[in-house]
Design an enzyme around this catalytic site. Structure first.
Site, PDB file in Angstrom:
ATOM      1  CG  HIS A   1       7.182  -1.961  -5.588  1.00  0.00           C
ATOM      2  ND1 HIS A   1       6.474  -1.354  -4.914  1.00  0.00           N
ATOM      3  CD2 HIS A   1       7.635  -2.904  -6.266  1.00  0.00           C
ATOM      4  CE1 HIS A   1       5.640  -2.694  -6.308  1.00  0.00           C
ATOM      5  NE2 HIS A   1       5.846  -3.336  -6.941  1.00  0.00           N
TER       6      HIS A   1
ATOM      7  NE  ARG B   1       3.211   1.629  -6.594  1.00  0.00           N
ATOM      8  CZ  ARG B   1       2.555   0.547  -6.517  1.00  0.00           C
ATOM      9  NH1 ARG B   1       3.113  -0.651  -6.393  1.00  0.00           N
ATOM     10  NH2 ARG B   1       0.871   1.196  -6.386  1.00  0.00           N
TER      11      ARG B   1
ATOM     12  CD  GLU C   1       2.302   1.492  -2.499  1.00  0.00           C
ATOM     13  OE1 GLU C   1       0.820   2.232  -2.108  1.00  0.00           O
ATOM     14  OE2 GLU C   1       2.658   0.805  -3.296  1.00  0.00           O
TER      15      GLU C   1
ATOM     16  CG  ASP D   1       3.811  -4.426  -3.671  1.00  0.00           C
ATOM     17  OD1 ASP D   1       4.564  -3.618  -2.836  1.00  0.00           O
ATOM     18  OD2 ASP D   1       2.804  -4.635  -3.800  1.00  0.00           O
TER      19      ASP D   1
ATOM     20  CG  ASP E   1      -2.960  -4.702  -3.219  1.00  0.00           C
ATOM     21  OD1 ASP E   1      -3.045  -4.275  -1.834  1.00  0.00           O
ATOM     22  OD2 ASP E   1      -2.398  -3.849  -4.699  1.00  0.00           O
TER      23      ASP E   1
ATOM     24  CB  CYS F   1      -4.955  -2.319  -6.712  1.00  0.00           C
ATOM     25  SG  CYS F   1      -3.989  -2.665  -8.640  1.00  0.00           S
TER      26      CYS F   1
ATOM     27  CE1 TYR G   1       6.899  -6.704  -7.619  1.00  0.00           C
ATOM     28  CE2 TYR G   1       4.707  -7.477  -9.336  1.00  0.00           C
ATOM     29  CZ  TYR G   1       5.268  -6.275  -7.682  1.00  0.00           C
ATOM     30  OH  TYR G   1       4.687  -5.737  -7.261  1.00  0.00           O
TER      31      TYR G   1
ATOM     32  CG  ASP H   1       2.364  -2.919   0.387  1.00  0.00           C
ATOM     33  OD1 ASP H   1       1.840  -3.927  -1.016  1.00  0.00           O
ATOM     34  OD2 ASP H   1       0.792  -4.171   0.791  1.00  0.00           O
TER      35      ASP H   1
ATOM     36  CD  GLU I   1       1.502   1.397 -10.592  1.00  0.00           C
ATOM     37  OE1 GLU I   1       1.755   1.531 -11.649  1.00  0.00           O
ATOM     38  OE2 GLU I   1       1.252   0.712 -10.496  1.00  0.00           O
TER      39      GLU I   1
ATOM     40  CG  ASN J   1       3.022  -2.528 -12.660  1.00  0.00           C
ATOM     41  OD1 ASN J   1       3.131  -3.172 -12.548  1.00  0.00           O
ATOM     42  ND2 ASN J   1       1.737  -1.948 -11.812  1.00  0.00           N
TER      43      ASN J   1
END
Length: 297
Positions: free
Chosen positions: A112, A159, A114, A85, A57, A122, A42, A87, A189, A212
């Site tokens: 993923h 996500r 989001e 990731d 982040d 984050c 990952y 974002d 999440e 996660n």
């Protein structure tokens, strides 16, 4: 050899197992994880921001910085799929389309996407903002369309960070709608309890769900076995390398400042370079008829 995404889909098809993914963020941490024999890796966005920008982040990193890093990691060993990731997709639907297309070209197996605004933070920080569901779903739809138009394949992980601000029902509804549009895996999440985690898996079945594992974060810190028993199919450990490096280098900096030297270790530069593919590089040179390393290094 099967493609990275085909390998990941093969792993997801085995419902008796969970895919354990250590979080890496550069070539060295990726090589170390590859030596560990994990089925997948990952690439953490937080780690990428930290290593490439020296920043937290907070949605500052760009598509080009993220994709370049993921491309390098994904191609160190193409037999091991990389989940990366992505974002928010780095902008509107056109940016999402571009992100997915470039991730596919780079050989990344999954990503993923989001539902925070572009000025995201984050997922284990507080007071996150969330976009309207229609905007989130337009991102998912753009990702699915980009995959279709690319002629390639990639696993899309939807996500949502809506749990803390909008509640469980709203968050799960978002994921269900994303799955209806073509997302392959769900990622809620910040689940607060083991009971909520188990309920999430049940409510989203038969879609695979990702957990996660963030030490000190908003969720219970599950082991891979605990997550598997709750029904999760993927578990990521984004702090696997980042936290370990932070703590180790912090201690080394303190030692050097106080004593004027660093800790003595048994390893050598050659041992480190061997982990970084030294033998493979020497074999490539020899196969080309060169004698650059014939006397060793």
């Amino acid at each position: 050899m099967a493609s990275p995404v085909a390998r990941l889909r093969e792993l997801l098809a085995d419902e008796s197992k969970i895919i354990v993914c250590p979080g890496v963020y550069d070539g060295l941490t990726a090589r170390i994880a590859l030596q560990g024999g994990f089925d997948a890796l990952y690439m953490t966005g937080a780690g990428t921001a930290a290593s490439r920008l020296g920043m937290a982040d907070l949605g500052i990193i760009t598509l080009n910085e993220m994709r370049t890093n993921a491309d390098m990691i994904a191609n160190l060993d193409r037999s091991v799929p990389l989940i990366a990731d992505a974002d928010t997709g780095f902008g509107g639907t056109l940016s999402v389309h571009r992100t997915v297309t470039e991730y596919i070209r780079s050989g990344i197996a999954a990503f993923h996407l989001e539902d925070q605004p572009t000025t995201k933070r984050c997922g284990h920080l507080l007071n996150k903002q969330i976009v309207e569901e229609d905007e989130f779903l337009s991102r998912i739809r753009a990702a699915v369309n980009a995959r279709k138009q690319s002629g390639g394949d990639i696993v899309i992980i939807a996500r949502t960070d809506a749990l803390q601000s909008l509640g469980y029902e709203n968050a799960v509804q978002r994921l269900k709608h994303a799955i209806e549009l073509g997302a392959d895996v769900a990622f809620l999440e910040g689940v607060a309890t083991r009971e909520e985690a188990k309920q999430t898996v049940q409510d989203l079945s038969p879609t695979p769900v990702l957990f996660n594992a963030v030490a000190g974060g908003l969720s219970p810190y599950l082991t891979a076995d605990e997550a598997r028993e709750l029904g999760f199919r993927i578990i990521i450990f984004p702090g696997f390398a980042l936290t370990a490096v932070y703590e180790a280098v912090n201690a080394e900096a303190k030692l050097l400042k106080e004593t004027g030297t660093t800790a003595k270790r048994a390893g050598s530069p050659k041992e480190l370079f061997t982990a970084l593919g030294l033998r493979e590089s020497m074999a490539i040179d020899a196969a080309a008829g060169s004698r650059l390393y014939e006397k060793g290094v």
